[in-house]
Write an enzyme that holds these catalytic residues in place. Structure first.
Site, mmCIF file in Angstrom:
data_model
loop_
_atom_site.group_PDB
_atom_site.id
_atom_site.type_symbol
_atom_site.label_atom_id
_atom_site.label_comp_id
_atom_site.label_asym_id
_atom_site.label_seq_id
_atom_site.Cartn_x
_atom_site.Cartn_y
_atom_site.Cartn_z
ATOM 1 N N TYR A 247 -45.380 11.098 6.098
ATOM 2 C CA TYR A 247 -44.000 10.717 6.246
ATOM 3 C C TYR A 247 -44.005 9.083 6.643
ATOM 4 O O TYR A 247 -43.422 8.318 6.241
ATOM 5 C CB TYR A 247 -43.026 11.276 7.209
ATOM 6 C CG TYR A 247 -41.813 10.613 7.779
ATOM 7 C CD1 TYR A 247 -40.837 10.443 6.779
ATOM 8 C CD2 TYR A 247 -41.555 10.374 9.171
ATOM 9 C CE1 TYR A 247 -39.560 10.042 7.103
ATOM 10 C CE2 TYR A 247 -40.428 9.836 9.372
ATOM 11 C CZ TYR A 247 -39.500 9.517 8.584
ATOM 12 O OH TYR A 247 -38.222 8.915 8.812
HETATM 13 N N1 LIG Z 1 -32.362 10.650 11.859
HETATM 14 C C1 LIG Z 1 -33.240 10.031 12.337
HETATM 15 O O1 LIG Z 1 -33.707 10.318 13.404
HETATM 16 C C2 LIG Z 1 -34.276 9.284 11.638
HETATM 17 C C3 LIG Z 1 -35.046 8.216 12.416
HETATM 18 C C4 LIG Z 1 -36.001 7.322 11.722
HETATM 19 C C5 LIG Z 1 -35.855 7.144 10.233
HETATM 20 N N2 LIG Z 1 -34.574 7.826 9.505
HETATM 21 C C6 LIG Z 1 -34.462 7.575 8.292
HETATM 22 O O2 LIG Z 1 -33.061 7.190 8.066
HETATM 23 C C7 LIG Z 1 -32.611 7.725 6.657
HETATM 24 C C8 LIG Z 1 -31.352 8.943 6.875
HETATM 25 O O3 LIG Z 1 -31.909 9.667 7.717
HETATM 26 P P1 LIG Z 1 -30.952 10.886 8.041
HETATM 27 O O4 LIG Z 1 -31.400 11.521 9.502
HETATM 28 O O5 LIG Z 1 -29.549 10.801 7.639
HETATM 29 O O6 LIG Z 1 -31.436 12.382 7.136
HETATM 30 P P2 LIG Z 1 -30.852 13.313 6.060
HETATM 31 O O7 LIG Z 1 -31.894 14.424 5.576
HETATM 32 O O8 LIG Z 1 -29.665 13.832 6.956
HETATM 33 O O9 LIG Z 1 -30.131 12.504 4.976
HETATM 34 C C9 LIG Z 1 -30.918 11.908 3.716
HETATM 35 C C10 LIG Z 1 -30.174 12.415 2.525
HETATM 36 O O10 LIG Z 1 -30.946 11.984 1.549
HETATM 37 C C11 LIG Z 1 -30.772 12.882 0.370
HETATM 38 N N3 LIG Z 1 -31.878 12.800 -0.245
HETATM 39 C C12 LIG Z 1 -33.147 13.185 0.224
HETATM 40 N N4 LIG Z 1 -34.232 13.075 -0.956
HETATM 41 C C13 LIG Z 1 -33.531 12.483 -2.090
HETATM 42 C C14 LIG Z 1 -33.685 12.108 -3.193
HETATM 43 N N5 LIG Z 1 -35.038 12.346 -3.765
HETATM 44 N N6 LIG Z 1 -32.847 11.755 -4.130
HETATM 45 C C15 LIG Z 1 -31.540 11.829 -3.669
HETATM 46 N N7 LIG Z 1 -31.154 11.782 -2.444
HETATM 47 C C16 LIG Z 1 -32.066 12.543 -1.842
HETATM 48 C C17 LIG Z 1 -30.706 14.231 1.134
HETATM 49 O O11 LIG Z 1 -29.792 15.215 0.364
HETATM 50 C C18 LIG Z 1 -29.947 13.804 2.245
HETATM 51 O O12 LIG Z 1 -28.426 14.017 2.320
HETATM 52 C C19 LIG Z 1 -33.773 8.526 6.295
HETATM 53 O O13 LIG Z 1 -34.446 7.427 5.421
HETATM 54 C C20 LIG Z 1 -34.811 8.502 7.147
HETATM 55 O O14 LIG Z 1 -36.045 8.744 6.944
HETATM 56 C C21 LIG Z 1 -33.781 8.848 10.181
#
Ligand SMILES: NC(=O)c1ccc[n+]([C@@H]2O[C@H](COP(=O)([O-])OP(=O)(O)OC[C@H]3O[C@@H](n4cnc5c(N)ncnc54)[C@H](O)[C@@H]3O)[C@@H](O)[C@H]2O)c1
Length: 337
Positions: free
Chosen positions: A153
């Site tokens: 990841y």
């Molecule tokens: N939540 C956290 O603590 C955190 C921390 C660091 C980084 N991030 C990053 O922030 C971003 C958002 O995270 P989040 O917590 O909202 O996650 P989440 O999983 O709730 O949202 C991601 C969305 O992307 C969609 N998705 C995934 N793969 C896909 C694909 N191949 N094509 C189209 N849609 C796709 C999913 O359906 C989901 O709705 C991500 O890039 C994640 O890596 C989140």
């Protein structure tokens, strides 16, 4: 009217960001593949909430589907793209690493191509604090090395940072990469600790407390986080005249309109204190199952958020006890428990 194309709007952070921009009167097109990594009905519900605004439109498709992505971006003709869709989650990357390569590496490449074609004013993309990996020098600053990712990841997110830099350099595409630190709050993710703990405590099940509670996380409240993103949208990087023109502590590239910015609370909270805050918000006591640290997990994260502050004048500051109370209130209301 500013037009913003956001990927991942059915996700936790994308939903909150879209809501904020719609409240400001912007037009938002959301793109999300509704993957089944966690409960799809929660994602559908987030999209339903957004669709109540006449300025929100959405496409349900995967990032890997180039034709669907291109036609959605063409129809939106965005000024700005915020790319948040990804295969998230540290632990699942040990089980299904391929999903991360496909969504995060191939998917991000497709978004970058679309951004280049449309010559967007600013491309902003999500990376993670996990890229700091084995670094122990904390708080983590954007200018320090981040070359020791501990999971696929983190490795895919580090790859997107490098890919973003190359396009910013080659095509003069202003690009900001965010490194988010453990985001939490209402509408949060079912695979993350806060959701799992609240769910288990309410059902009287024990909770797994990793590294015997000796874990530290810089918990960032989602409303603070999206405010930081909003302000950074207006702070597009400009290619510097010379390396000497880059301010101390700025991660701006010497050869591209590109920078990396931490968005974190700048406070690190011990896992046991986090559980205490959950117990206080629920008025219940957890049965704590103290276990070893999991493979790939880092014992601590802590953000230096001074670059965010110097670029936007803003720093996240919600106290974890307040944020946890907000999450618990949402959870009880949403699930009627
Ligand atoms: N939540 C956290 O603590 C955190 C921390 C660091 C980084 N991030 C990053 O922030 C971003 C958002 O995270 P989040 O917590 O909202 O996650 P989440 O999983 O709730 O949202 C991601 C969305 O992307 C969609 N998705 C995934 N793969 C896909 C694909 N191949 N094509 C189209 N849609 C796709 C999913 O359906 C989901 O709705 C991500 O890039 C994640 O890596 C989140």
């Amino acid at each position: 009217m500013t037009r913003v194309f956001i990927t991942g709007t059915a996700g936790f952070i994308g939903y909150h960001l879209a809501q904020l921009l719609l409240d400001e009167g912007m037009a938002v097109h959301g793109f999300d593949g509704m993957t089944d990594y966690y409960d799809v009905s929660l994602k559908a519900r987030r999209h339903q909430m957004l669709l109540q605004s006449p300025n929100f439109t959405a496409t349900e498709a995967m990032l890997e589907d180039v034709a669907a992505l291109d036609s959605a971006v063409d129809a939106c003709a965005p000024d700005i793209i915020v790319h948040l869709a990804a295969q998230a989650g540290v632990r699942y990357s040990l089980e299904n690493p391929r999903a991360y390569i496909e969504a995060n590496v191939v998917g991000t490449f497709n978004v970058m191509e679309a951004a280049k074609r449309h010559e967007v004013r600013h491309l902003l993309m999500a990376s993670t604090s996990s890229v700091y990996g084995a670094e122990t020098d904390m708080p983590y600053a954007e200018t320090q090395k981040a070359d020791t990712p501990m999971t696929i990841y983190a490795a895919t997110k580090k790859a997107t940072e490098a890919m973003g830099h190359s396009y910013a350099h080659l095509w003069n595409l202003p690009t900001t990469m965010f490194r988010f630190f453990t985001v939490y709050g209402p509408w949060g993710r079912p695979d993350m600790a806060l959701y799992k703990f609240v769910d288990a405590i309410l059902e009287g099940r024990p909770i797994d407390v990793y590294n015997h509670g000796e874990m530290y996380r810089d918990f960032t409240y989602v409303t603070d986080l999206v405010r930081g993103i909003r302000l950074l949208m207006d702070a597009a990087p400009v290619r510097p005249q010379s390396p000497e023109a880059i301010a101390e502590g700025d991660s701006l590239s010497p050869v591209a309109p590109y920078r990396v910015v931490n968005i974190g609370n700048s406070r690190t909270v011990r896992l046991t204190d986090f559980v205490d805050a959950i117990e206080a918000a629920l008025g219940m006591t957890a049965e704590r199952n103290l276990i070893e640290i999991q493979k790939g997990d880092v014992p601590a994260t802590w953000a230096d958020a001074s670059l965010l502050r110097s670029l936007t004048g803003y720093s996240p500051d919600t106290d974890v006890r307040d944020g946890v109370r907000q999450f618990v209130a949402w959870f009880r209301d949403y699930y009627g428990r």
